[in-house]
Design a protein around this motif. Structure first.
Motif, PDB file in Angstrom:
ATOM      1  N   ASP A   9      -0.336  -0.120  66.878  1.00  0.00           N
ATOM      2  CA  ASP A   9       0.927   0.448  67.349  1.00  0.00           C
ATOM      3  C   ASP A   9       1.283   0.057  68.781  1.00  0.00           C
ATOM      4  O   ASP A   9       2.348   0.421  69.276  1.00  0.00           O
ATOM      5  CB  ASP A   9       0.905   1.978  67.231  1.00  0.00           C
ATOM      6  CG  ASP A   9      -0.229   2.627  68.018  1.00  0.00           C
ATOM      7  OD1 ASP A   9      -0.909   1.929  68.807  1.00  0.00           O
ATOM      8  OD2 ASP A   9      -0.452   3.839  67.841  1.00  0.00           O
TER       9      ASP A   9
ATOM     10  N   TYR B 167      -0.518  -5.839  67.619  1.00  0.00           N
ATOM     11  CA  TYR B 167      -0.298  -6.009  69.051  1.00  0.00           C
ATOM     12  C   TYR B 167      -1.595  -6.501  69.688  1.00  0.00           C
ATOM     13  O   TYR B 167      -2.691  -6.097  69.295  1.00  0.00           O
ATOM     14  CB  TYR B 167       0.099  -4.687  69.710  1.00  0.00           C
ATOM     15  CG  TYR B 167       1.450  -4.169  69.290  1.00  0.00           C
ATOM     16  CD1 TYR B 167       2.593  -4.487  70.019  1.00  0.00           C
ATOM     17  CD2 TYR B 167       1.586  -3.369  68.157  1.00  0.00           C
ATOM     18  CE1 TYR B 167       3.831  -4.001  69.641  1.00  0.00           C
ATOM     19  CE2 TYR B 167       2.826  -2.893  67.767  1.00  0.00           C
ATOM     20  CZ  TYR B 167       3.946  -3.211  68.515  1.00  0.00           C
ATOM     21  OH  TYR B 167       5.180  -2.756  68.121  1.00  0.00           O
TER      22      TYR B 167
ATOM     23  N   ASP C 232      16.149   0.228  74.651  1.00  0.00           N
ATOM     24  CA  ASP C 232      16.933  -0.259  73.507  1.00  0.00           C
ATOM     25  C   ASP C 232      17.699  -1.520  73.860  1.00  0.00           C
ATOM     26  O   ASP C 232      18.221  -2.193  72.971  1.00  0.00           O
ATOM     27  CB  ASP C 232      17.916   0.817  73.038  1.00  0.00           C
ATOM     28  CG  ASP C 232      17.203   2.014  72.431  1.00  0.00           C
ATOM     29  OD1 ASP C 232      16.173   1.811  71.760  1.00  0.00           O
ATOM     30  OD2 ASP C 232      17.672   3.152  72.632  1.00  0.00           O
TER      31      ASP C 232
ATOM     32  N   ARG D   8       9.758  -3.777  74.938  1.00  0.00           N
ATOM     33  CA  ARG D   8       8.642  -3.151  75.639  1.00  0.00           C
ATOM     34  C   ARG D   8       8.227  -4.000  76.837  1.00  0.00           C
ATOM     35  O   ARG D   8       8.147  -5.229  76.734  1.00  0.00           O
ATOM     36  CB  ARG D   8       7.431  -2.982  74.715  1.00  0.00           C
ATOM     37  CG  ARG D   8       7.650  -2.088  73.523  1.00  0.00           C
ATOM     38  CD  ARG D   8       6.326  -1.824  72.821  1.00  0.00           C
ATOM     39  NE  ARG D   8       6.483  -0.990  71.635  1.00  0.00           N
ATOM     40  CZ  ARG D   8       5.478  -0.452  70.952  1.00  0.00           C
ATOM     41  NH1 ARG D   8       4.227  -0.684  71.351  1.00  0.00           N
ATOM     42  NH2 ARG D   8       5.701   0.290  69.887  1.00  0.00           N
TER      43      ARG D   8
ATOM     44  N   ASP E 246       9.103  -5.098  69.884  1.00  0.00           N
ATOM     45  CA  ASP E 246       8.181  -4.448  68.963  1.00  0.00           C
ATOM     46  C   ASP E 246       8.675  -4.515  67.524  1.00  0.00           C
ATOM     47  O   ASP E 246       9.731  -5.098  67.228  1.00  0.00           O
ATOM     48  CB  ASP E 246       7.873  -3.017  69.416  1.00  0.00           C
ATOM     49  CG  ASP E 246       9.058  -2.058  69.276  1.00  0.00           C
ATOM     50  OD1 ASP E 246      10.021  -2.373  68.551  1.00  0.00           O
ATOM     51  OD2 ASP E 246       8.999  -0.970  69.887  1.00  0.00           O
ATOM     52  N   GLU E 247       7.921  -3.912  66.615  1.00  0.00           N
ATOM     53  CA  GLU E 247       8.236  -4.019  65.186  1.00  0.00           C
ATOM     54  C   GLU E 247       9.524  -3.295  64.816  1.00  0.00           C
ATOM     55  O   GLU E 247      10.102  -3.540  63.741  1.00  0.00           O
ATOM     56  CB  GLU E 247       7.065  -3.487  64.349  1.00  0.00           C
ATOM     57  CG  GLU E 247       6.917  -1.982  64.310  1.00  0.00           C
ATOM     58  CD  GLU E 247       6.108  -1.415  65.457  1.00  0.00           C
ATOM     59  OE1 GLU E 247       5.508  -0.335  65.276  1.00  0.00           O
ATOM     60  OE2 GLU E 247       6.058  -2.031  66.535  1.00  0.00           O
ATOM     61  N   ASN E 248      10.017  -2.429  65.706  1.00  0.00           N
ATOM     62  CA  ASN E 248      11.268  -1.711  65.465  1.00  0.00           C
ATOM     63  C   ASN E 248      12.453  -2.318  66.199  1.00  0.00           C
ATOM     64  O   ASN E 248      13.542  -1.748  66.181  1.00  0.00           O
ATOM     65  CB  ASN E 248      11.098  -0.243  65.880  1.00  0.00           C
ATOM     66  CG  ASN E 248      10.015   0.455  65.073  1.00  0.00           C
ATOM     67  OD1 ASN E 248       9.966   0.327  63.851  1.00  0.00           O
ATOM     68  ND2 ASN E 248       9.142   1.179  65.750  1.00  0.00           N
ATOM     69  N   GLY E 249      12.228  -3.462  66.848  1.00  0.00           N
ATOM     70  CA  GLY E 249      13.313  -4.114  67.564  1.00  0.00           C
ATOM     71  C   GLY E 249      13.579  -3.562  68.951  1.00  0.00           C
ATOM     72  O   GLY E 249      14.556  -3.945  69.600  1.00  0.00           O
ATOM     73  N   LYS E 250      12.700  -2.684  69.412  1.00  0.00           N
ATOM     74  CA  LYS E 250      12.843  -2.171  70.780  1.00  0.00           C
ATOM     75  C   LYS E 250      12.135  -3.112  71.751  1.00  0.00           C
ATOM     76  O   LYS E 250      11.252  -3.879  71.368  1.00  0.00           O
ATOM     77  CB  LYS E 250      12.259  -0.757  70.894  1.00  0.00           C
ATOM     78  CG  LYS E 250      13.063   0.298  70.153  1.00  0.00           C
ATOM     79  CD  LYS E 250      12.478   1.678  70.395  1.00  0.00           C
ATOM     80  CE  LYS E 250      13.293   2.750  69.669  1.00  0.00           C
ATOM     81  NZ  LYS E 250      14.638   2.919  70.274  1.00  0.00           N
TER      82      LYS E 250
ATOM     83  N   TYR F 201       3.097  -9.444  70.218  1.00  0.00           N
ATOM     84  CA  TYR F 201       3.084  -8.896  68.870  1.00  0.00           C
ATOM     85  C   TYR F 201       3.074 -10.070  67.908  1.00  0.00           C
ATOM     86  O   TYR F 201       3.939 -10.946  67.969  1.00  0.00           O
ATOM     87  CB  TYR F 201       4.329  -8.037  68.650  1.00  0.00           C
ATOM     88  CG  TYR F 201       4.403  -7.373  67.299  1.00  0.00           C
ATOM     89  CD1 TYR F 201       3.522  -6.354  66.940  1.00  0.00           C
ATOM     90  CD2 TYR F 201       5.378  -7.760  66.380  1.00  0.00           C
ATOM     91  CE1 TYR F 201       3.603  -5.743  65.703  1.00  0.00           C
ATOM     92  CE2 TYR F 201       5.470  -7.148  65.137  1.00  0.00           C
ATOM     93  CZ  TYR F 201       4.577  -6.135  64.798  1.00  0.00           C
ATOM     94  OH  TYR F 201       4.653  -5.532  63.571  1.00  0.00           O
TER      95      TYR F 201
END
Length: 348
Positions: free
Chosen positions: A286, A247, A211, A187, A181-185, A242
């Motif tokens: 999101d 998304y 993580d 999914r 995802d956009e935060n580097g997590k 993404y």
């Protein structure tokens, strides 16, 4: 009299507006409009059938496809294994490389492959033999090279057929799709089933996050993300990605959600289940709130002018960070694993 006529007209206009607001036209997406027919590929060996192609290029632009193969005398639920083929281009010809995952104690099925940095990631369905049919779970494996063995996560199954969701018991987790995802997590979107509507079992789209690539993964607190269970219907086979700040999720419209959303649902007893109709594509800022879908892809009849068969298991082949082809399983009328469609000029 004039006031009475004005009142009647106002009431009629209001009714029309309310009716129009209640019914929605599910339009063809720009993604679906970009799809151009390719070819049917990966014909099965005698005595076997192939299903669910997951394509990816390596660093040398060699194409690798991972897919399920099942003996004709067996069943996917107990006898599926994941195999590996290579080619120089989507059209083939394809060369068998190896059996990636096979077990006497479990069925490996419906893979999806990605790359994160220098690591390849494979997610898949695991069905242990001797357990109830509904009890399917999700595994993940990684490798630094597609020419080397995959290493399964020590946390497997990373998403289990157990736990709670929306005050119900999770009894099924399968058909995973992986993204960063956009935060580097990390999914994993997947098909979930709970006992909330028992004895009926409706497929819903859910999410688990970690993580670390190998997990452990935790279910999103607000699961399921997409569900039509309250309408007695469901969707199937998610492929999420993404791209350019948005998304996307492409799914099989298993029970004609399109007609239901448009206000003229096909009666349940008249439904032909599975990918016998165009698929859907959802968009989201999101990756949690998905809204109303559009048409994501059409059927084999649309692209190849042949008798209708089930087009399912969407997977995208990426090249240089852009979507190049959409791969779809298609089994009913053809001995191949399915077909691919070229993606031309979408979202450029």
């Amino acid at each position: 009299m004039k006031l009475y006529i004005k009142f009647i007209c106002l009431v009629l206009i209001t009714v029309v507006c309310i009716s129009a607001k209640g019914d929605q036209t599910i339009k063809a997406s720009s993604f679906s409009k970009s799809l151009v027919p390719g070819n049917f590929i990966l014909e099965a060996e005698e005595g076997w059938w192939n299903w669910g192609m997951a394509p990816i290029y390596d660093d040398n632009e060699k194409l690798h496809v991972f897919m399920s193969t099942i003996p004709n005398k067996g069943r996917w639920i107990s006898d599926s294994k994941i195999v590996h083929f290579t080619a120089d281009r989507p059209e083939g010809p394809y060369t068998f490389v190896d059996t990636t995952f096979s077990s006497n104690s479990a069925s490996y099925h419906n893979p999806q492959v990605s790359k994160v940095g220098d690591t390849y990631v494979l997610v898949y369905l695991i069905k242990k033999k001797g357990t109830p049919r509904i009890q399917q779970e999700i595994g993940i494996a990684t490798t630094k090279s597609l020419d080397e063995p995959w290493v399964e996560s020590p946390h497997n199954p990373i998403i289990k057929a157990s736990g709670k969701m929306d005050d119900a018991n999770i009894i099924h987790a399968s058909n995973p799709t992986f993204l960063v995802d956009e935060n580097g997590k990390y999914r994993i979107y997947y098909k979930s089933v709970t006992d909330k509507h028992k004895p009926q079992q409706f497929r819903e789209m859910s999410l688990a996050i970690s993580d670390d690539i190998e997990g452990p993964y935790e279910n999103y607190q607000e699961n399921p993300l997409i569900s039509y269970a309250d309408k007695g219907r469901d969707i199937e086979d998610p492929y999420a990605f993404y791209y350019k700040g948005m998304y996307y999720m492409i799914v099989e419209d298993r029970m004609d959600i399109k007609s239901m959303l448009e206000g003229h649902p096909t009666p349940i007893d008249e439904l032909k289940l599975g990918g016998n109709r165009p698929g859907l594509i959802y968009t989201s800022k999101d990756g949690v709130n998905w809204g109303i879908p559009e048409i994501g892809y059409h059927t084999n009849t649309h692209y190849f002018n042949q008798e209708l068969a089930r087009s399912e298991r969407p997977n995208i082949l990426w090249k240089d960070g852009k979507p190049e082809c959409l791969f779809l399983a298609c089994h009913d009328k053809d001995p191949s694993a399915g077909y691919f469609l070229k993606i031309e000029g979408w979202n450029e």
